[in-house]
Design an enzyme around this catalytic site. Structure first.
Site, short mmCIF file in Angstrom:
data_model
loop_
_atom_site.label_atom_id
_atom_site.label_comp_id
_atom_site.label_asym_id
_atom_site.label_seq_id
_atom_site.Cartn_x
_atom_site.Cartn_y
_atom_site.Cartn_z
N SER A 214 30.91 43.62 31.31
CA SER A 214 30.56 44.04 29.96
C SER A 214 31.75 44.20 29.03
O SER A 214 31.60 44.13 27.81
CB SER A 214 29.78 45.35 30.01
N HIS A 242 23.98 43.41 31.94
CA HIS A 242 24.32 42.62 30.75
C HIS A 242 23.94 41.15 30.92
O HIS A 242 24.58 40.26 30.36
CB HIS A 242 25.81 42.76 30.44
N LYS A 273 19.01 47.86 27.73
CA LYS A 273 19.80 46.91 26.94
C LYS A 273 18.86 45.83 26.38
O LYS A 273 18.14 46.09 25.44
CB LYS A 273 20.95 46.36 27.78
#
Length: 428
Positions: A214, A242, A273
């Site tokens: 990330s 991610h 996310k």
């Protein structure tokens, strides 16, 4: 007139918030102030080094354009994990509201007592189907999932082999287990193989890596790591926080991206996310792994269930991902490539893989990175500077994150602002 009125109301709201904060009643502490002195010294050192982190306050929903208390007009948000732009999606909001009516606000319990509703089991089933795995277990966050995994499945008879740049939650989770610990140099396959050779006496050897790193925008070479795991009879764990939702043709992450899904034993990922951006994490993979975690994983056993509204909204997220790839396609095939190319042509150093929507703009100096980020906010671009201890010393950067909801015009404005700030500080 309406725009002027909105600005006046905005300033009044901010003034009210500031007044309320100043009027808060603070209790008196004991006279022993050693703790205060020690921490004040540390904080002064952090400020002096330019590493002090300030929290900016957002007053709107999480979208490509937001309002903050630092600015009296909307700014472009290029630092959220809102990769698919689902954080304020109308269908997801409706699902969350519906859950409040049908399943209530919270569970007030851990899962094994009275904290499991039908929608929690449904979400676990849908996540398993999405990842093509045998079973899934939910946690309050992926930090908790990483905190419970290694201690739950490994003992002193085993070894865990971790990439040196893995997320802090993986590092902390490994610290909790009794397995022999090894670190290999970042994405260095030769070093990984050396450690695998030297740990052949261990019962289980678990290789642990982020799928996407990330802070750097790197993509772990899972195809090559899988080859080594097969060669030395090791198991593979991948953190997909991610990557889930947008890497791979169907958004199933880096295992799909590399075509090695059947060779990844355990995946940890997040609902916080790309998958709506609320809260919650999970472990998905072999049924035996999930079964033992339900019995032994402390963050699961001793933490409340995720809220019903999050569970039902996350089911809707999976519905959206499975019916339509347009958001994923726009993010990966258009916005990411366009921004990276434009910034590199302008003279900036952008780290990470060319296909990664995490695009760190390398500044190296911590104070300078912070100054540039502050200037960019004045230019209407919301980004954050990252420095030690989040990244290594001398590797400060401004991490830009692309979203499917960013327009071409918004990306152009952001590049233009970076060029203006970059020339001012002689970065380009």
């Amino acid at each position: 007139k309406k725009k002027k009125k909105n600005k006046i109301m905005f300033r009044k709201n901010i003034a009210t918030i500031a007044k309320q904060m100043n009027q808060q009643t603070v209790r008196k502490y004991s006279k022993n102030d050693t703790l205060k002195k020690v921490l004040t010294t540390q904080l002064d050192d952090i400020r002096e080094s330019g590493l002090f982190k300030k929290e900016r306050v957002i007053t709107t929903a999480q979208e490509a354009e937001i309002l903050t208390t630092d600015f009296d007009q909307k700014v472009l948000n290029f630092c959220a994990n809102n990769y698919l732009g689902l954080s304020n999606h109308p269908e997801i909001l409706e699902a969350a509201k519906d859950a409040l009516d049908t399943h209530g606000f919270g569970m007030s319990s851990v899962r094994f007592i009275c904290g499991t509703q039908d929608i929690h089991k449904e979400l676990e089933r849908r996540l398993s189907n999405f990842h093509k795995t045998e079973d899934t277990i939910l946690y309050p966050s992926c930090f908790d999932a990483n905190g419970g995994l290694f201690e739950g499945i490994l003992t002193k008879e085993d070894a865990v082999i971790s990439d040196e740049l893995n997320h802090a939650s993986i590092i902390d989770g490994i610290r909790l287990c009794k397995a022999e610990r090894h670190r290999y140099k970042h994405m260095d396959l030769n070093h990984l193989e050396e450690i695998l050779k030297n740990t052949q006496d261990k019962r289980i050897r678990l290789v642990a890596t982020d799928g996407v790193f990330s802070m750097d925008g790197d993509i772990a070479p899972l195809d090559k790591i899988v080859e080594l795991c097969q060669k030395y009879n090791a198991n593979l764990f991948v953190d997909e926080c991610h990557a889930t939702g947008f890497f791979g043709d169907n958004g199933r992450g880096t295992p799909e991206y590399f075509g090695v899904e059947e060779h990844v034993d355990i995946i940890n990922s997040t609902l916080g996310k790309a998958l709506g951006g609320a809260t919650g994490g999970y472990t998905t993979g072999r049924k035996e792994v999930v079964d033992i975690l339900r019995q032994k994983a402390r963050p699961y056993l001793f933490s409340n269930s995720i809220a019903p509204s999050v569970a039902k909204a996350s089911i809707k997220v999976i519905d959206i991902l499975e019916r339509d790839s347009s958001l994923r396609d726009k993010l990966m095939n258009e916005n990411t490539q366009y921004f990276r190319k434009a910034m590199q042509e302008a003279g900036f150093e952008i780290s990470g893989h060319e296909e990664c929507p995490i695009a760190p703009v390398m500044i190296y100096d911590a104070k300078l990175a912070s100054q540039i980020a502050d200037d960019l906010l004045k230019l209407g671009i919301y980004v954050i500077a990252f420095s030690y201890p989040v990244v290594p010393k001398g590797k400060a950067r401004i991490r830009v994150q692309l979203s499917a909801t960013h327009t071409r015009e918004q990306i152009d404005r952001t590049v233009k602002a970076f060029i203006e700030a970059g020339k001012k500080y002689e970065v380009i």
